[in-house]
Design a protein around this motif. Structure first.
Motif, PDB file in Angstrom:
ATOM      1  N   VAL A   4      -6.980  16.940  97.856  1.00 34.44           N
ATOM      2  CA  VAL A   4      -7.828  18.120  97.929  1.00 34.44           C
ATOM      3  C   VAL A   4      -7.451  19.061  96.785  1.00 34.44           C
ATOM      4  O   VAL A   4      -6.275  19.420  96.618  1.00 34.44           O
ATOM      5  CB  VAL A   4      -7.668  18.865  99.278  1.00 34.44           C
ATOM      6  N   LEU A   5      -8.439  19.444  96.010  1.00 29.99           N
ATOM      7  CA  LEU A   5      -8.219  20.365  94.892  1.00 29.99           C
ATOM      8  C   LEU A   5      -9.077  21.610  95.084  1.00 29.99           C
ATOM      9  O   LEU A   5     -10.193  21.542  95.587  1.00 29.99           O
ATOM     10  CB  LEU A   5      -8.591  19.694  93.561  1.00 29.99           C
ATOM     11  N   ILE A   6      -8.549  22.753  94.687  1.00 30.12           N
ATOM     12  CA  ILE A   6      -9.322  23.987  94.774  1.00 30.12           C
ATOM     13  C   ILE A   6     -10.116  24.171  93.489  1.00 30.12           C
ATOM     14  O   ILE A   6      -9.614  23.919  92.389  1.00 30.12           O
ATOM     15  CB  ILE A   6      -8.406  25.208  95.045  1.00 30.12           C
ATOM     16  N   THR A   7     -11.366  24.581  93.598  1.00 27.63           N
ATOM     17  CA  THR A   7     -12.236  24.744  92.434  1.00 27.63           C
ATOM     18  C   THR A   7     -12.025  26.127  91.805  1.00 27.63           C
ATOM     19  O   THR A   7     -11.308  26.967  92.351  1.00 27.63           O
ATOM     20  CB  THR A   7     -13.707  24.601  92.831  1.00 27.63           C
ATOM     21  N   GLU A   8     -12.669  26.370  90.669  1.00 26.68           N
ATOM     22  CA  GLU A   8     -12.604  27.689  90.038  1.00 26.68           C
ATOM     23  C   GLU A   8     -13.180  28.754  90.969  1.00 26.68           C
ATOM     24  O   GLU A   8     -12.642  29.857  91.087  1.00 26.68           O
ATOM     25  CB  GLU A   8     -13.373  27.678  88.708  1.00 26.68           C
ATOM     26  N   ALA A   9     -14.304  28.404  91.618  1.00 25.55           N
ATOM     27  CA  ALA A   9     -14.900  29.332  92.576  1.00 25.55           C
ATOM     28  C   ALA A   9     -13.933  29.594  93.731  1.00 25.55           C
ATOM     29  O   ALA A   9     -13.819  30.731  94.221  1.00 25.55           O
ATOM     30  CB  ALA A   9     -16.218  28.769  93.110  1.00 25.55           C
ATOM     31  N   GLY A  10     -13.219  28.547  94.159  1.00 25.18           N
ATOM     32  CA  GLY A  10     -12.245  28.700  95.229  1.00 25.18           C
ATOM     33  C   GLY A  10     -11.107  29.617  94.838  1.00 25.18           C
ATOM     34  O   GLY A  10     -10.651  30.450  95.629  1.00 25.18           O
ATOM     35  N   ARG A  11     -10.635  29.479  93.585  1.00 19.25           N
ATOM     36  CA  ARG A  11      -9.541  30.351  93.121  1.00 19.25           C
ATOM     37  C   ARG A  11      -9.988  31.810  93.062  1.00 19.25           C
ATOM     38  O   ARG A  11      -9.238  32.716  93.437  1.00 19.25           O
ATOM     39  CB  ARG A  11      -9.047  29.876  91.755  1.00 19.25           C
ATOM     40  N   ALA A  12     -11.222  32.021  92.575  1.00 22.39           N
ATOM     41  CA  ALA A  12     -11.756  33.383  92.496  1.00 22.39           C
ATOM     42  C   ALA A  12     -11.906  33.982  93.897  1.00 22.39           C
ATOM     43  O   ALA A  12     -11.589  35.153  94.130  1.00 22.39           O
ATOM     44  CB  ALA A  12     -13.101  33.379  91.768  1.00 22.39           C
ATOM     45  N   PHE A  13     -12.378  33.164  94.846  1.00 22.08           N
ATOM     46  CA  PHE A  13     -12.539  33.621  96.226  1.00 22.08           C
ATOM     47  C   PHE A  13     -11.174  33.920  96.855  1.00 22.08           C
ATOM     48  O   PHE A  13     -11.016  34.894  97.597  1.00 22.08           O
ATOM     49  CB  PHE A  13     -13.285  32.558  97.027  1.00 22.08           C
ATOM     50  N   LEU A  17     -15.852  25.206  97.264  1.00 25.66           N
ATOM     51  CA  LEU A  17     -14.560  25.884  97.096  1.00 25.66           C
ATOM     52  C   LEU A  17     -13.434  24.873  96.887  1.00 25.66           C
ATOM     53  O   LEU A  17     -12.380  25.227  96.347  1.00 25.66           O
ATOM     54  CB  LEU A  17     -14.261  26.744  98.328  1.00 25.66           C
ATOM     55  N   PHE A  18     -13.662  23.638  97.327  1.00 18.30           N
ATOM     56  CA  PHE A  18     -12.666  22.584  97.190  1.00 18.30           C
ATOM     57  C   PHE A  18     -13.338  21.304  96.675  1.00 18.30           C
ATOM     58  O   PHE A  18     -14.502  21.052  96.968  1.00 18.30           O
ATOM     59  CB  PHE A  18     -11.979  22.299  98.527  1.00 18.30           C
ATOM     60  N   ALA A  19     -12.578  20.538  95.902  1.00 19.05           N
ATOM     61  CA  ALA A  19     -13.036  19.230  95.438  1.00 19.05           C
ATOM     62  C   ALA A  19     -12.214  18.171  96.165  1.00 19.05           C
ATOM     63  O   ALA A  19     -10.985  18.287  96.252  1.00 19.05           O
ATOM     64  CB  ALA A  19     -12.861  19.109  93.934  1.00 19.05           C
ATOM     65  N   ARG A  20     -12.870  17.172  96.703  1.00 14.20           N
ATOM     66  CA  ARG A  20     -12.189  16.123  97.465  1.00 14.20           C
ATOM     67  C   ARG A  20     -12.184  14.828  96.648  1.00 14.20           C
ATOM     68  O   ARG A  20     -13.242  14.280  96.354  1.00 14.20           O
ATOM     69  CB  ARG A  20     -12.871  15.931  98.808  1.00 14.20           C
ATOM     70  N   LEU A  26      -6.225  26.277 104.020  1.00 13.77           N
ATOM     71  CA  LEU A  26      -6.469  25.085 103.214  1.00 13.77           C
ATOM     72  C   LEU A  26      -6.124  25.325 101.748  1.00 13.77           C
ATOM     73  O   LEU A  26      -5.576  24.445 101.074  1.00 13.77           O
ATOM     74  CB  LEU A  26      -7.931  24.649 103.348  1.00 13.77           C
ATOM     75  N   ALA A  27      -6.397  26.530 101.250  1.00 10.88           N
ATOM     76  CA  ALA A  27      -6.096  26.845  99.855  1.00 10.88           C
ATOM     77  C   ALA A  27      -4.591  26.818  99.595  1.00 10.88           C
ATOM     78  O   ALA A  27      -4.137  26.463  98.502  1.00 10.88           O
ATOM     79  CB  ALA A  27      -6.671  28.213  99.490  1.00 10.88           C
ATOM     80  N   GLU A  28      -3.803  27.183 100.597  1.00  7.95           N
ATOM     81  CA  GLU A  28      -2.355  27.244 100.419  1.00  7.95           C
ATOM     82  C   GLU A  28      -1.676  25.898 100.670  1.00  7.95           C
ATOM     83  O   GLU A  28      -0.577  25.649 100.162  1.00  7.95           O
ATOM     84  CB  GLU A  28      -1.778  28.320 101.346  1.00  7.95           C
ATOM     85  N   THR A  29      -2.311  25.036 101.463  1.00  2.00           N
ATOM     86  CA  THR A  29      -1.691  23.736 101.760  1.00  2.00           C
ATOM     87  C   THR A  29      -2.342  22.588 100.983  1.00  2.00           C
ATOM     88  O   THR A  29      -1.691  21.573 100.716  1.00  2.00           O
ATOM     89  CB  THR A  29      -1.794  23.424 103.263  1.00  2.00           C
ATOM     90  N   LEU A  30      -3.622  22.753 100.661  1.00  2.00           N
ATOM     91  CA  LEU A  30      -4.413  21.689 100.021  1.00  2.00           C
ATOM     92  C   LEU A  30      -4.286  20.382 100.806  1.00  2.00           C
ATOM     93  O   LEU A  30      -4.215  19.289 100.251  1.00  2.00           O
ATOM     94  CB  LEU A  30      -3.988  21.488  98.558  1.00  2.00           C
TER      95      LEU A  30
END
Length: 297
Positions: free
Chosen positions: A55-64, A47-50, A12-16
């Protein structure tokens, strides 16, 4: 958290995009959404904002994400290495170990290795640490079990465990009944040790200097076995790893302190040479045997 959670997150992080991410990991979109929610609940932050269909990745998501990528890479490499080690693998594996490991550890590891890969011929040499490093550098060896080399020379060292060195004396020696000995008490003691160019001898010299002790070195040898035999037959004492003794009769091993001489053995291989599946499997076998037998502890 399970491995699948990290794989779903990465997709999901790579495709959003939930639809494309679900297709990538071969699950339904609802399953993916549920698993991501589980992961976020476990981590305690989104980890994601909808935003509508976006779909957007959050700061916490990027760190993870930064931490998940190398973890999954290591897992995939490990799984790939296992798949590259078929039961019918053939060829020759050349390994070398110093005496301490060749007495007990290597036979244990070989028995496990040969059951799994009986078609691989294993050539084992007992060499000094310097000779092992040289053999790995010039390509005559595939794997070494030794101590960290003073000069890396393009070699990779992986620590296995900490190894305590102990004083050894014959059972008739005046010190044989001692339960523990301080290094300073060896001041003036008649001893046989490895020659000065060995790294173990250099470690012991540093320990003697730290304790303010000056033993009387009456014999210097270049191998452990004759040194142990000399101790058995004379009033000399020595210092070796207990793993090197293999239940030697007539020999007492006594712990040392202030300071306690400790070495860290490990696996050695060349960073330049491509490691064969047999070499990787032998390395993994050694790790497992050391872990299961609590070697050196």
């Amino acid at each position: 958290m399970e491995l699948r959670h990290m794989r779903y997150f990465l997709a999901l992080a790579e495709t959003l995009n939930f639809t494309r991410a679900a297709e990538r990991v071969h699950v339904t979109q609802s399953t993916l959404s549920h698993q991501i929610r589980q992961l976020e609940e476990e981590l305690g932050q989104p980890l994601f904002a909808r935003e509508g269909k976006k779909v957007l990745i959050t700061e916490a998501g990027r760190a993870f994400h930064e931490r998940v990528v190398p973890i999954l890479k290591q897992v995939d490499q490990a799984m790939g290495a296992l798949k590259e080690t078929p039961d019918d693998l053939r060829g020759e594996l050349r390994i070398a170990a110093t005496h301490s490991f060749n007495v007990q550890l290597i036979p244990l590891c070989l028995s496990v290795f040969m059951q799994r890969l009986p078609q691989v011929k294993v050539v084992v040499e007992e060499l000094s640490g310097d000779q092992i490093s040289e053999g790995l550098v010039n390509g005559n060896l595939d794997l070494g079990i030794s101590y960290r080399p003073a000069i890396p020379r393009g070699l990779r060292f992986e620590p296995l465990y900490n190894e305590e060195l102990k004083l050894i004396v014959a059972s008739h020696h005046p010190l044989a009944r001692r339960k523990r000995l301080r290094m300073v008490e060896l001041n003036g003691a008649r001893m046989t040790l490895l020659a000065p160019h060995f790294s173990t001898r250099q470690l012991l010299d540093e320990c003697f200097a730290a304790a303010g002790a000056q033993p009387q070195i009456v014999a210097e040898l270049n191998a452990i076995s004759p040194m142990v035999e000399l101790v058995r037959r004379t009033d000399l004492c020595s210092i070796v790893a207990e793993n090197a003794l293999s239940d030697e009769p007539g020999i007492r091993a006594i712990p040392l302190e202030s300071p306690t001489p400790i070495r860290t053995p490990g696996l050695l291989w060349s960073q330049q040479a491509q490691r064969s599946p047999a070499s990787r499997f032998m390395a993994d076998t050694i790790r497992q045997v050391v872990k299961q037998a609590s070697w050196g502890r």
